[in-house]
Design an enzyme around this catalytic site. Sequence first.
Site, mmCIF file in Angstrom:
data_model
loop_
_atom_site.group_PDB
_atom_site.id
_atom_site.type_symbol
_atom_site.label_atom_id
_atom_site.label_comp_id
_atom_site.label_asym_id
_atom_site.label_seq_id
_atom_site.Cartn_x
_atom_site.Cartn_y
_atom_site.Cartn_z
ATOM 1 C CE LYS A 33 -0.466 -0.079 5.021
ATOM 2 N NZ LYS A 33 -1.280 -0.601 6.132
ATOM 3 C CE1 TYR A 244 17.936 31.898 6.409
ATOM 4 C CE2 TYR A 244 17.210 29.624 6.244
ATOM 5 C CZ TYR A 244 17.631 30.789 5.644
ATOM 6 O OH TYR A 244 17.733 30.859 4.286
HETATM 7 C C1 LIG Z 1 -0.704 -1.756 6.801
HETATM 8 C C2 LIG Z 1 -1.384 -3.014 7.041
HETATM 9 C C3 LIG Z 1 -0.665 -4.207 7.229
HETATM 10 C C4 LIG Z 1 0.848 -4.268 7.303
HETATM 11 O O1 LIG Z 1 1.277 -3.822 8.567
HETATM 12 P P1 LIG Z 1 2.842 -3.861 8.956
HETATM 13 O O2 LIG Z 1 2.863 -3.520 10.390
HETATM 14 O O3 LIG Z 1 3.536 -2.836 8.112
HETATM 15 O O4 LIG Z 1 3.331 -5.228 8.665
HETATM 16 C C5 LIG Z 1 -1.370 -5.386 7.384
HETATM 17 N N1 LIG Z 1 -2.718 -5.382 7.358
HETATM 18 C C6 LIG Z 1 -3.452 -4.267 7.193
HETATM 19 C C7 LIG Z 1 -4.923 -4.362 7.190
HETATM 20 C C8 LIG Z 1 -2.821 -3.042 7.041
HETATM 21 O O5 LIG Z 1 -3.537 -1.937 6.895
#
Ligand SMILES: *Cc1c(COP(=O)(O)O)cnc(C)c1O
Length: 266
Positions: A33, A244
């Site tokens: 994702k 700055y």
């Molecule tokens: C992001 C996500 C994962 C992966 O999580 P990690 O901690 O990066 O391994 C797994 N399942 C869902 C539903 C997610 O949104």
Amino acid sequence: MAYIKLDRKAYEFNLDLIASKIRSYEKIICVFKDNAYGHGAKDLAPIARAKGVNFIAVKNECEATQLQDIFDNILILSHIPNFNENDKFIYALNDKRDIKKIKTNTKIHLVVDTNMHRNGISFYEIEEVLNQIKNHQLKLCGVMMHFAGSDEFDGSYYVQKQNFKFVKEKVKKILGEESKKIIFHSHNSEALFRSSKLDDDEYCRVGLVQFGYAYFNQNLRKVLSLWANKISQRTLQPYQSLGYGGAYVAKNTINIATYDLGYGDG
Ligand SMILES: *Cc1c(COP(=O)(O)O)cnc(C)c1O
């Protein structure tokens, strides 16, 4: 000039570690994702595929479309139902109200809320929801949950793990023979390396560990590094200020440098 370097060997190494934990590349669902957490999904996807990974999870249809030629199984985590679902993809069912809003014959994975209270149907509604899915002719291919605090040292991980065990038993009991076609997945990155052994009927669904980040496994390798040319270098004496408004004041003698990266002149 600044650039990002992706380390193929590190990525392969991490995938090998994940596979040794789940005992198969085919049972890894790589979470890609948000452009593989900013690492570049299109660059990493072929490497994962060559290793034997053939299941990924993405945020939406747009991300799924970009990777559809590489993987056979793509789970979309945050789909908004539109009656126009693509039969090539699999959709996470996050809310029971969505059952009626999804095109019939669409492949779905049912998200069960085992105590995170973010997405999914309640544990107590499983029987009712399985019936609705059947009546609406959706293709149930998987059942999943998500951990709320697998990286925290409280007991919630064990409570959810136990709850998912009940979920699996219940689904298997209700669906009987049919349940053999269904896959189960719950473990994200930290949960995977925290657990001693995953049940044989489980896949894992991992994001961060692919890229080298996990509290529970320090052997992973960082896949991404950021590089830039050095513009200048100097030594600051104690009490000399920097930049700055002199916002930073050195406590000790330190070496500093500016890099050709980001905004303006370094
Ligand atoms: C992001 C996500 C994962 C992966 O999580 P990690 O901690 O990066 O391994 C797994 N399942 C869902 C539903 C997610 O949104």
